[in-house]
Write an enzyme that holds these catalytic residues in place. Structure first.
Site, short mmCIF file in Angstrom:
data_model
loop_
_atom_site.label_atom_id
_atom_site.label_comp_id
_atom_site.label_asym_id
_atom_site.label_seq_id
_atom_site.Cartn_x
_atom_site.Cartn_y
_atom_site.Cartn_z
N GLY A 175 0.84 -1.13 0.08
CA GLY A 175 0.20 0.10 0.02
C GLY A 175 0.80 1.11 -0.22
CD GLU A 194 -0.67 -3.08 -4.89
OE1 GLU A 194 -0.98 -3.06 -3.56
OE2 GLU A 194 0.15 -2.43 -5.69
O1 DER Z 1 1.67 -0.33 -2.94
C1 DER Z 1 2.35 -1.26 -3.11
O2 DER Z 1 2.24 -2.55 -2.28
C2 DER Z 1 3.41 -1.39 -4.14
O3 DER Z 1 3.33 -2.74 -4.64
C3 DER Z 1 4.55 -0.85 -3.93
O4 DER Z 1 4.41 -0.25 -2.58
C4 DER Z 1 5.92 -1.70 -3.96
O5 DER Z 1 6.76 -0.91 -3.88
P1 DER Z 1 8.16 -0.78 -4.99
O6 DER Z 1 7.71 0.57 -5.50
O7 DER Z 1 9.54 -0.76 -4.01
O8 DER Z 1 8.28 -1.85 -5.74
#
Ligand code: DER
Length: 233
Positions: A98, A106
Site C-alpha cells: 500500500g 492489488e
Molecule cells: O503499494 C504497493 O504495495 C506497491 O506494490 C509498492 O509499494 C511496492 O514498492 P516498490 O515501488 O518498491 O516496488
C-alpha cells in the site's frame, strides 16, 4: 537498488510465468516495470494470446506501453499468476503493501491468482513486519469515514495514525477507487500477529481494505546489493 529490483523481477518471471499462462495480474510500484519488461521479452507469439489485468492506473499504463493486452478482472475472476511489489515481507511471507495506495485492487488480484508472487529489493526483506517499513500500515478508507477511522485507530494503539496527504497535489491522496489512505504505525508488539491485527482493522467501519497481506504470498523474490537473489517460499 534498480539492478536489485530488476534481478528479482526477472527471476520471478522466469520461474513463475509459464508459457501456458493466459491471465496474468500485474501489480503497482517501481519494481513491476521490470516484471512487465521480462514478460514482454518472452515474445509476441506467447503474449498475443495472454491477457494482463492491472491493479490500478499506473499498472494499466505499464501494460499498454509494453504493447500487451489489458483485461478487466471482471472478465477473468481467476488468474494464473499475479506478480506485485511489497513494502515489507516477513519470514512467514506476510506483507505490508500500500506504499503506492493501490492495495485494494492489488489484494483482489492477489486473492484471485493461483500464485501470488512478490518482487522487491533487499530493503523490503524483513523478519517481522514494521521493522523495515516504519511508515505504518496503509489503510484505504471511505472519505466520509476517515476521521472516525483515524480516531478508532488511535484508540487501538496507533498513536501516530495519519491521513496520507498528496505531495504534488493539495489535499489528501485519492486512490484509483476514489478513497483516502491512512498510514497507521503500530508498536512492534502489535505486529507480531499480522493476521490478528488485519482482522481488527478491517472490522472498523469505513475501512475499505488493509495493507496487510497474510497467508497469500506463495514466494517472495528479493534482489540483493551484491547481485544475488534471495527467495522466500
Ligand atoms: O503499494 C504497493 O504495495 C506497491 O506494490 C509498492 O509499494 C511496492 O514498492 P516498490 O515501488 O518498491 O516496488
Amino acid at each position: 537498488v534498480e539492478s536489485a529490483k530488476r534481478a528479482a523481477a526477472y527471476a520471478a518471471v522466469d520461474n513463475h510465468v509459464k508459457p501456458n499462462h493466459v491471465v496474468i495480474g500485474i501489480g503497482s510500484g517501481s519494481t513491476v516495470p521490470y516484471v512487465v519488461e521480462r514478460i514482454a521479452q518472452q515474445g509476441a507469439a506467447v503474449n498475443e494470446k495472454r491477457w494482463f489485468v492491472p491493479t490500478g492506473f499506473q499498472s494499466k499504463e505499464l501494460i499498454i506501453d509494453a504493447g500487451l493486452r489489458v483485461a478487466d478482472v471482471d472478465s477473468f475472476p481467476s488468474i494464473d499468476v499475479t506478480i506485485d511489489g511489497a513494502d515489507e515481507v516477513d519470514n512467514a511471507l506476510n506483507c505490508i503493501k500500500g506504499g503506492g495506495a493501490c492495495q485494494l485492487r492489488e489484494k483482489v488480484l492477489a486473492e484471485a491468482a493461483n500464485d501470488f508472487i512478490v518482487v522487491a529489493d533487499y530493503r523490503k526483506n524483513g523478519t517481522q513486519l514494521g521493522t523495515k517499513w516504519t511508515q505504518g500500515i496503509p489503510i484505504e478508507v471511505a472519505p466520509f469515514a476517515f476521521a472516525k477511522v483515524l480516531q478508532n485507530l488511535k484508540r487501538m494503539g496507533s498513536a501516530d495514525a495519519k491521513l496520507r496527504m498528496g505531495k504534488a497535489k493539495a489535499g489528501p491522496v485519492v486512490t484509483d477507487n476514489g478513497n483516502f489512505c491512512i498510514d497507521a504505525p503500530f508498536p512492534l508488539s502489535y505486529m507480531k500477529d499480522p493476521s490478528e491485527l488485519l482482522v481488527k482493522i478491517k472490522l472498523l467501519t469505513g475501512v475499505v481494505e488493509v495493507g496487510l497481506f497474510c497467508n497469500m504470498c506463495k514466494a517472495a523474490y528479493f534482489g540483493n546489493q551484491d547481485g544475488t537473489i534471495t527467495i522466500k517460499t
